[in-house]
Enzyme design. Structure first.
Site, mmCIF file in Angstrom:
data_model
loop_
_atom_site.group_PDB
_atom_site.id
_atom_site.type_symbol
_atom_site.label_atom_id
_atom_site.label_comp_id
_atom_site.label_asym_id
_atom_site.label_seq_id
_atom_site.Cartn_x
_atom_site.Cartn_y
_atom_site.Cartn_z
ATOM 1 N N GLY A 344 0.836 -1.201 0.000
ATOM 2 C CA GLY A 344 0.000 0.000 0.000
ATOM 3 C C GLY A 344 0.871 1.252 0.000
ATOM 4 N N ASP A 373 5.040 -9.965 5.805
ATOM 5 C CA ASP A 373 4.281 -10.927 4.996
ATOM 6 C C ASP A 373 5.049 -11.405 3.753
ATOM 7 O OD1 ASP A 373 2.343 -10.448 6.809
ATOM 8 O OD2 ASP A 373 0.900 -9.549 5.437
HETATM 9 N N1 LIG Z 1 -3.601 2.730 -3.757
HETATM 10 C C1 LIG Z 1 -3.091 3.604 -2.886
HETATM 11 N N2 LIG Z 1 -2.855 4.873 -3.265
HETATM 12 C C2 LIG Z 1 -2.332 5.769 -2.395
HETATM 13 N N3 LIG Z 1 -2.021 5.476 -1.114
HETATM 14 C C3 LIG Z 1 -2.239 4.229 -0.682
HETATM 15 C C4 LIG Z 1 -2.788 3.236 -1.535
HETATM 16 N N4 LIG Z 1 -2.901 2.089 -0.821
HETATM 17 C C5 LIG Z 1 -2.440 2.370 0.423
HETATM 18 N N5 LIG Z 1 -2.040 3.646 0.508
HETATM 19 C C6 LIG Z 1 -1.503 4.320 1.687
HETATM 20 O O1 LIG Z 1 -0.312 3.665 2.110
HETATM 21 C C7 LIG Z 1 -0.249 3.608 3.501
HETATM 22 C C8 LIG Z 1 0.034 2.203 3.967
HETATM 23 O O2 LIG Z 1 -0.851 1.276 3.345
HETATM 24 P P1 LIG Z 1 -1.312 -0.070 4.076
HETATM 25 O O3 LIG Z 1 -1.985 0.272 5.343
HETATM 26 O O4 LIG Z 1 -2.047 -0.866 3.084
HETATM 27 O O5 LIG Z 1 0.036 -0.758 4.536
HETATM 28 P P2 LIG Z 1 1.199 -1.393 3.682
HETATM 29 O O6 LIG Z 1 2.128 -0.327 3.236
HETATM 30 O O7 LIG Z 1 0.640 -2.251 2.617
HETATM 31 O O8 LIG Z 1 1.936 -2.223 4.789
HETATM 32 P P3 LIG Z 1 1.487 -3.636 5.385
HETATM 33 O O9 LIG Z 1 0.253 -4.083 4.674
HETATM 34 O O10 LIG Z 1 2.645 -4.522 5.148
HETATM 35 O O11 LIG Z 1 1.261 -3.368 6.814
HETATM 36 C C9 LIG Z 1 -1.555 4.155 4.036
HETATM 37 O O12 LIG Z 1 -1.323 5.451 4.551
HETATM 38 C C10 LIG Z 1 -2.459 4.184 2.846
HETATM 39 O O13 LIG Z 1 -3.366 5.275 2.858
HETATM 40 O O1 LIG Z 2 -3.485 -4.874 12.947
HETATM 41 P P1 LIG Z 2 -2.753 -4.072 11.936
HETATM 42 O O2 LIG Z 2 -1.729 -3.168 12.488
HETATM 43 O O3 LIG Z 2 -3.658 -3.360 10.985
HETATM 44 O O4 LIG Z 2 -1.898 -5.060 11.053
HETATM 45 C C1 LIG Z 2 -2.249 -6.337 10.711
HETATM 46 C C2 LIG Z 2 -1.659 -6.701 9.390
HETATM 47 O O5 LIG Z 2 -0.386 -6.184 9.184
HETATM 48 C C3 LIG Z 2 0.462 -7.159 8.621
HETATM 49 O O6 LIG Z 2 1.380 -7.562 9.566
HETATM 50 C C4 LIG Z 2 1.207 -6.603 7.448
HETATM 51 O O7 LIG Z 2 2.051 -5.612 7.915
HETATM 52 C C5 LIG Z 2 -0.461 -8.291 8.216
HETATM 53 O O8 LIG Z 2 0.130 -9.528 8.234
HETATM 54 C C6 LIG Z 2 -1.551 -8.141 9.218
HETATM 55 O O9 LIG Z 2 -2.759 -8.663 8.756
HETATM 56 MG MG LIG Z 3 -0.061 -4.294 2.637
#
Ligand SMILES: Nc1ncnc2c1ncn2[C@@H]1O[C@H](COP(=O)(O)OP(=O)(O)OP(=O)(O)O)[C@@H](O)[C@H]1O
Ligand SMILES: O=P(O)(O)OC[C@H]1O[C@](O)(CO)[C@@H](O)[C@@H]1O
Ligand SMILES: [Mg+2]
EC number: 2.7.1.11
Length: 801
Positions: A344, A373
């Site tokens: 994300g 992950d």
């Molecule tokens: N498609 C997108 N466009 C812009 N910003 C995004 C998008 N998807 C996610 N974000 C932003 O990125 C940040 C992190 O996204 P998310 O919570 O999905 O975690 P992540 O980076 O995938 O890490 P993880 O899933 O491993 O914990 C958030 O602030 C979210 O708003």
């Molecule tokens: O409870 P939170 O902080 O949203 O995070 C949970 C998720 O974050 C992760 O650890 C990815 O960072 C996933 O495996 C898990 O589902």
């Molecule tokens: Mg993610």
């Protein structure tokens, strides 16, 4: 669903001919095409490309779209020659336009054939426009569906799109953006590292400008050299003077061991290698750019942070407002942005980069991939994963100790892994105490032969105890069946999962309690957040250092819009679009999963119905006679929902086995129980067509037999013509007889084109079979049933070659 005739307009022969005249141009390299997606609707776009017609194909076709992540999409039929069709489809459910105020889809076609016909069709879209060829003619209907045939020349693409460099022998460099791509005449400076005593001993410290890293390292005699990425590392010349650099670091998403190490090493790397003094920490993730104060970071303030878990900067989900973030970057005079986070976060980084480029700012955006992950593609592994696997050993060990200390003890351990089961798989392989590992990629079931309960019973009888490890995303489909929960999302839009560990523990207890089957002692351990919150282990610490330093070198050298990471052991700069286009998942047809199965001895969990049917069914018919070389083999496959190649292979193998094993009486018995209502809701999921191999078989239209079989969560409708089988996978509520009609129409169309069509016609003219299907079905809907219309483009191409 729409009826077949008004779904789209028919490609006229006249239109194709006119466009064909324009086609004798120089090589096509990159074609950007933009559509507007209609408000509050699902949409589909299909792009069919025929290019062998006009010249030899030198390279594979590469397609990129701006919707990756926002819509799920497919590529299919990518072949080195002939033709290809690609389509994109918007998510069902909340409309794409709800989340995107400016819902344009830009598709870029990158290839190097001498010329091509590009045919575009779509529903739920309008304003097809191609910035470089405004004169193209669209056949467009008022309903938002339309079609266009066009072609594009080399000169039209020069300044467009992703940086793909094509070289000899099938070499492709997927390069990353650089300041010089959009800001002319920037001064460069000698890299201060050349005067750094620590590095003076290194023979060749700077990376050669043309060093690249191969994505695929297992090659064959004549295989193309394939995709490469720019090698990471320090460059001889840099685009910043030390005093001018004003860097910032942000951490987003869930916690992960190693976050603090990366922060530390970016600060120290900038300081010690490049003499950079001004580094800011952004407090609390993306939203911190505009809603919080910044934190000054110095080598002194970060000196010890790698010994702590979490992130000293704080993190968050949601709150990504591109305009506000870039405004804040601009207002603060920041010119290097280091963004640490998962998939994300990298998507967020990608749109920040796009906005920065649009504003023409000299600001480098570097992503550092984080996630326990390990779900980020292309790179070897993400940081924190190694630590997570190591930490999981403690929980598994505890589960083992608990379970073996008590009669019929069962230890259940839940590990993280929303969509990818890497932690569970590697922790299982490392531990050797695990009897069963359940991951999201490998569906399982509880009851009946071959199910989880049967296996638990067997293990308890054999061993007296057992350990089950499961990823949090495993079996979610079973939970939602039994709990009927509302789908909830976190602030970033990630699906919130039910606690599968608790659920399965209860199910196991209930099962053994029922009818006093066996008295068991189950202990459920959920170490998920404990695993995530620890500091990184030694190997992750070194890895984090390399990632941070590579990111710093890249930004100093003027690269931007990249994620850094090891590809086959070599750190590389990878363009954002490659990182965010898909998730890394465990491939259950790969050797690693096979190793796991052989180490645990767990069942493969083919569906319970499969097992029962296989046992109950008659001995195989003549078609299953392996000794006669009549094994089923796929000749043509077309998918309308995304499956990886491995999943496709597995699915095809299962279906082939299942359908060939049925005898004709079974088929006929099944067929009579369905009602007719052709073409009311033709949603195709999978279309497969295979035949027995090694023989020459005519399609005798009179000899057909048909049948329906349930498989996984959909239904297969198949029809046999002599020894050629045509199989269509559809939703369970689909009308089978309509699908049989469709199959028959396809066969008749082939027959009309080839004349007494046979298997060899399909084998040697596979592209034509694909064209026919592409004309008939779009996005899983039947859109064309007129044989003349289906065959029109093919006949035109035949005339032109
Ligand atoms: N498609 C997108 N466009 C812009 N910003 C995004 C998008 N998807 C996610 N974000 C932003 O990125 C940040 C992190 O996204 P998310 O919570 O999905 O975690 P992540 O980076 O995938 O890490 P993880 O899933 O491993 O914990 C958030 O602030 C979210 O708003
Ligand atoms: O409870 P939170 O902080 O949203 O995070 C949970 C998720 O974050 C992760 O650890 C990815 O960072 C996933 O495996 C898990 O589902
Ligand atoms: Mg993610």
């Amino acid at each position: 669903m729409k009826s077949p005739n008004n779904q789209r307009e028919v490609l006229t022969l006249r239109a194709l001919r006119r466009e064909a005249a324009v086609l004798n141009m120089a090589a096509v390299r990159c074609v950007p095409i933009t559509f507007k997606i209609l408000d509050r609707t699902d949409f589909a776009v299909a792009v069919n490309i025929w290019w062998k017609v006009f010249g030899r194909v030198e390279e594979e076709l590469v397609v990129r779209d701006s919707l990756v992540g926002a819509c799920w999409w497919h590529r299919y039929g990518l072949r080195r020659s002939d033709a290809c069709g690609i389509f994109w489809r918007g998510k069902s459910g909340p409309s794409y336009t709800d989340q995107n105020p400016n819902p344009n889809l830009t598709i870029q076609l990158l290839y190097s054939s001498s010329s091509a016909i590009v045919s575009l069709k779509g529903t739920g879209i309008s304003d097809f426009s191609n910035p470089v060829s405004g004169s193209r003619t669209w056949l467009k209907s008022s309903s938002g569906s339309g079609q266009k045939v066009g072609c594009f020349s080399r000169s039209q693409m020069e300044n467009m799109g992703n940086k793909v460099v094509v070289g000899a022998g099938g070499y492709v460099l997927e390069d990353v953006p650089h300041f010089s791509d959009y800001i002319p005449h920037l001064p460069t400076y000698p890299n201060p590292l050349q005067d750094n005593p620590a590095y003076s001993v290194v023979k060749q410290y700077f990376v050669n400008v043309d060093d690249t890293v191969a994505q695929k390292i297992v090659v064959h005699n004549n295989s193309p050299r394939g995709t490469h990425f720019r090698r990471a590392g320090p460059r001889q010349r840099v685009y910043f003077e030390s005093d001018d650099v004003h860097a910032c670091i942000v951490t987003c998403g869930g916690l992960c061991p190693g976050l603090n190490t990366v922060i530390r090493e970016i600060v120290c790397g900038l300081h010690h290698m490049y003499g950079v003094k001004r580094v800011l920490g952004i407090d609390g993730g993306y939203r911190g750019f505009y809603s919080r104060n910044t934190i000054p970071l110095t080598p002194k303030s970060v000196n010890d942070i790698h010994k702590r878990g979490g992130t000293i900067l704080g993190t968050s989900r949601g709150g990504h407002n591109t305009t506000k973030i870039v405004d804040s970057i601009q207002d603060r005079g920041i010119n290097q942005v280091y963004i640490i986070g998962g998939d994300g976060t990298q998507k967020g980084a990608s749109v920040i980069y796009e906005e920065i480029k649009r504003r023409g700012l000299k600001v480098a955006v570097a992503g550092i991939p984080k996630t326990i992950d390990n779900d980020i593609p292309v790179i070897d592994r993400s940081f924190g994963f190694d630590t997570a696997v190591e930490e999981a050993q403690r929980a598994i060990n505890a589960a083992h100790v608990e379970s073996e200390s008590i009669e019929n003890g069962i230890g259940v351990v839940k590990l993280m892994g929303r969509y990818s089961g890497f932690i569970a798989m590697y922790a299982t392989l490392a531990s050797r105490d695990v009897d069963c590992c359940l991951i999201p990629e490998s569906p399982f079931y509880l009851e009946g032969p071959g199910g989880l309960f049967e296996y638990i019973e067997k293990r308890l009888i054999e061993n007296g105890h057992m350990v089950i490890v499961m990823a949090e995303g495993a079996g979610q489909e079973l939970l939602s069946e039994s709990i009927h929960s509302m789908t909830k999302q976190d602030a970033s839009g990630n699906k919130l999962l039910q606690d599968v560990g608790l659920w399965i523990s209860q199910k196991i207890k209930d099962h053994f309690k029922e009818g006093n089957k066996m008295s068991i002692n189950l202990k459920y351990i959920d170490p998920t957040y404990m695993i995530r919150a620890v500091p990184s282990n030694a190997s992750d610490n070194v890895y984090c250092t390399l990632l941070a330093q590579s990111a710093v070198h890249g930004a100093m050298a003027g690269y931007t819009g990249f994620t850094v990471g090891p590809v086959n052991g070599r750190h590389s700069y990878i363009p954002f679009h490659r990182i965010i286009e898909q998730q890394n998942k465990v491939v259950i047809t790969d050797r690693m999963w096979a190793r796991l199965l052989s180490s645990t001895n767990q069942p493969s969990f083919l569906s319970t119905k499969d097992v029962i049917e296989d046992k109950a069914e008659e001995p195989p018919t003549q078609l299953l006679d392996h000794e006669n070389g009549l094994e089923g083999q796929t000749r043509l496959a077309q998918y309308y929902e995304y499956l990886t190649l491995e999943e496709r292979r597995a699915l095809e193998a299962e279906i082939v086995r299942k359908c060939l094993a049925r005898n004709e009486q079974q088929g006929i018995r099944w067929a009579v129980s369905f009602v007719t209502n052709p073409f009311r809701s033709s949603y195709f999921r999978v279309l497969l067509n295979f035949s027995s191999c090694g023989r020459f078989h005519y399609l005798h239209l009179t000899l057909n037999k048909c049948s329906f079989v349930e498989h996984r969560n959909y239904k297969i409708v198949y029809r046999r013509y002599a020894s050629l089988f045509f199989l269509v996978g559809v939703d369970n509520d689909e009308n089978e007889l309509a699908i049989l009609e469709f199959i028959h129409l396809l066969v008749e169309t082939m027959d009309r084109h080839f004349g007494n069509v046979c298997e060899l016609d399909i084998m040697f003219h596979l592209e034509k079979a694909h064209f026919m299907l592409e004309e008939m079905v779009m996005n899983g809907c039947i859109v064309e049933t007129s044989k003349s219309n289906i065959l029109a483009p093919i006949q035109l191409m035949d005339k032109m070659t």
